[in-house]
Each structure stands twice: as structure tokens, then as C-alpha cells.
Scaffold this motif. Structure first.
Motif, PDB file in Angstrom:
ATOM      1  N   HIS A   1       0.809  -1.217   0.000  1.00 61.14           N
ATOM      2  CA  HIS A   1       0.000   0.000   0.000  1.00 61.14           C
ATOM      3  C   HIS A   1       0.845   1.272   0.000  1.00 61.14           C
ATOM      4  CE1 HIS A   1      -3.446  -2.535   0.750  1.00 61.14           C
ATOM      5  NE2 HIS A   1      -2.798  -3.072   1.762  1.00 61.14           N
ATOM      6  N   ASP A   2       2.157   1.122  -0.026  1.00 65.92           N
ATOM      7  CA  ASP A   2       3.067   2.257   0.123  1.00 65.92           C
ATOM      8  C   ASP A   2       3.702   2.681  -1.188  1.00 65.92           C
ATOM      9  OD1 ASP A   2       2.787   2.379   2.923  1.00 65.92           O
ATOM     10  OD2 ASP A   2       4.286   0.815   3.179  1.00 65.92           O
ATOM     11  N   GLU A   3       4.086   3.949  -1.207  1.00 67.22           N
ATOM     12  CA  GLU A   3       4.968   4.491  -2.225  1.00 67.22           C
ATOM     13  C   GLU A   3       6.333   4.638  -1.552  1.00 67.22           C
ATOM     14  OE1 GLU A   3       4.370   5.219  -5.452  1.00 67.22           O
ATOM     15  OE2 GLU A   3       2.273   4.590  -5.276  1.00 67.22           O
ATOM     16  N   VAL A   4       7.392   4.340  -2.279  1.00 67.98           N
ATOM     17  CA  VAL A   4       8.744   4.418  -1.735  1.00 67.98           C
ATOM     18  C   VAL A   4       9.507   5.490  -2.502  1.00 67.98           C
ATOM     19  CG1 VAL A   4      10.878   3.161  -1.268  1.00 67.98           C
ATOM     20  CG2 VAL A   4       8.676   1.975  -1.118  1.00 67.98           C
ATOM     21  N   TYR A   5      10.147   6.384  -1.771  1.00 72.87           N
ATOM     22  CA  TYR A   5      10.910   7.483  -2.364  1.00 72.87           C
ATOM     23  C   TYR A   5      12.285   7.537  -1.713  1.00 72.87           C
ATOM     24  CZ  TYR A   5       6.214   9.020  -3.607  1.00 72.87           C
ATOM     25  OH  TYR A   5       4.925   9.076  -4.087  1.00 72.87           O
ATOM     26  N   GLU A   6      13.253   8.053  -2.449  1.00 72.63           N
ATOM     27  CA  GLU A   6      14.529   8.402  -1.845  1.00 72.63           C
ATOM     28  C   GLU A   6      14.620   9.914  -1.882  1.00 72.63           C
ATOM     29  OE1 GLU A   6      19.310   7.863  -2.243  1.00 72.63           O
ATOM     30  OE2 GLU A   6      18.027   6.230  -2.907  1.00 72.63           O
TER      31      GLU A   6
ATOM     32  N   ILE B   1       5.570   5.983   2.300  1.00 76.22           N
ATOM     33  CA  ILE B   1       4.343   6.724   2.600  1.00 76.22           C
ATOM     34  C   ILE B   1       3.166   5.905   2.098  1.00 76.22           C
ATOM     35  CG2 ILE B   1       3.056   8.869   2.247  1.00 76.22           C
ATOM     36  CD1 ILE B   1       5.749  10.183   1.483  1.00 76.22           C
ATOM     37  N   ASP B   2       2.209   5.665   2.961  1.00 80.73           N
ATOM     38  CA  ASP B   2       0.970   4.995   2.562  1.00 80.73           C
ATOM     39  C   ASP B   2       0.298   5.869   1.501  1.00 80.73           C
ATOM     40  OD1 ASP B   2      -1.909   4.339   2.539  1.00 80.73           O
ATOM     41  OD2 ASP B   2      -1.431   3.064   4.256  1.00 80.73           O
ATOM     42  N   ARG B   3      -0.141   5.263   0.429  1.00 84.47           N
ATOM     43  CA  ARG B   3      -0.760   6.030  -0.665  1.00 84.47           C
ATOM     44  C   ARG B   3      -1.917   6.901  -0.186  1.00 84.47           C
ATOM     45  NH1 ARG B   3      -0.012   0.923  -3.227  1.00 84.47           N
ATOM     46  NH2 ARG B   3       1.758   1.066  -4.654  1.00 84.47           N
ATOM     47  N   ARG B   4      -2.647   6.439   0.824  1.00 81.91           N
ATOM     48  CA  ARG B   4      -3.786   7.210   1.337  1.00 81.91           C
ATOM     49  C   ARG B   4      -3.345   8.471   2.065  1.00 81.91           C
ATOM     50  NH1 ARG B   4      -6.112   2.426   4.784  1.00 81.91           N
ATOM     51  NH2 ARG B   4      -3.880   2.392   5.131  1.00 81.91           N
ATOM     52  N   HIS B   5      -2.077   8.544   2.451  1.00 79.89           N
ATOM     53  CA  HIS B   5      -1.580   9.688   3.212  1.00 79.89           C
ATOM     54  C   HIS B   5      -0.815  10.688   2.357  1.00 79.89           C
ATOM     55  CE1 HIS B   5      -1.511   6.929   7.035  1.00 79.89           C
ATOM     56  NE2 HIS B   5      -2.702   7.037   6.486  1.00 79.89           N
ATOM     57  N   LEU B   6      -0.574  10.361   1.102  1.00 73.37           N
ATOM     58  CA  LEU B   6       0.259  11.209   0.249  1.00 73.37           C
ATOM     59  C   LEU B   6      -0.187  12.666   0.230  1.00 73.37           C
ATOM     60  CD1 LEU B   6       1.054   8.968  -2.835  1.00 73.37           C
ATOM     61  CD2 LEU B   6       2.693   9.970  -1.244  1.00 73.37           C
ATOM     62  N   MET B   7      -1.464  12.911   0.039  1.00 72.30           N
ATOM     63  CA  MET B   7      -1.918  14.303  -0.086  1.00 72.30           C
ATOM     64  C   MET B   7      -1.749  15.091   1.207  1.00 72.30           C
ATOM     65  SD  MET B   7      -5.962  13.829  -0.471  1.00 72.30           S
ATOM     66  CE  MET B   7      -7.046  14.215   0.850  1.00 72.30           C
TER      67      MET B   7
END
Length: 92
Positions: free
Chosen positions: A50-55, A63-69
Motif C-alpha cells: 500500500h506504500d509508495e517508496v521514495y529516496e 508513505i501509505d498512498r492514502r496519506h500522500l496528499m
């Protein structure tokens, strides 16, 4: 997306260099609660489906996709006072 102050980045990288942190863990930034009572969440965790991964600035962030905004545009600082030390997350 997320900005780290130099103090926060230094403390995060120091934490990840500790021998007790298992491989594969990243900095989780998200939200806890909801609506008017929501607060930011910061911790160490492994990424899930359910997460997006960034460096970001050399720090792996999940970051959980639902929390991105909610977390886009946040600034993470690390402060030390007489009362103690810790991270402060604020919306820029």
C-alpha cells in the motif's frame, strides 16, 4: 515532496546507521487519526503493497498512498531543548 532540515537528516541517518536497525527498514511518514484530530506519524518500518517508496536527500521514505496528499509539502526538523529532543513535522 518532503524537506529535511540538516539537523533532521543528520539524526535520521545516524539512526539508520545503528546496529539495531534491520536491513530493509525505511523512514515512514504518514498520518494517525483523521479529520480535525489527525497528527503526523514518523517511524521506522518496512514498505508494504500500500506504500509508495521514495529516496529523498539520501533517506528512503515510505508513505501509505492514502496519506500522500497530507504529507506532501511537509518539513521535518529535529530540535534539542532543555525539555528533551525530538522531531518536529510541520506543513510548509
Amino acid at each position: 515532496m518532503i524537506v529535511f532540515t540538516p539537523e533532521a537528516k543528520k539524526e535520521i541517518l545516524r539512526t539508520f546507521s545503528s546496529p539495531g536497525i534491520p536491513d530493509g527498514y525505511a523512514l515512514r511518514v504518514g498520518m494517525k487519526g483523521g479529520a480535525c484530530s489527525g497528527s503526523y506519524l514518523l517511524g521506522l518500518d518496512k514498505a508494504s503493497v500500500h506504500d509508495e517508496v521514495y529516496e529523498i536527500e539520501g533517506v528512503v521514505v515510505v508513505i501509505d498512498r492514502r496519506h500522500l496528499m497530507y504529507v506532501i509539502g511537509t518539513k521535518i526538523d529535529y530540535t534539542q531543548t532543555d525539555a528533551g529532543a525530538g522531531f518536529v513535522i510541520m506543513k510548509e
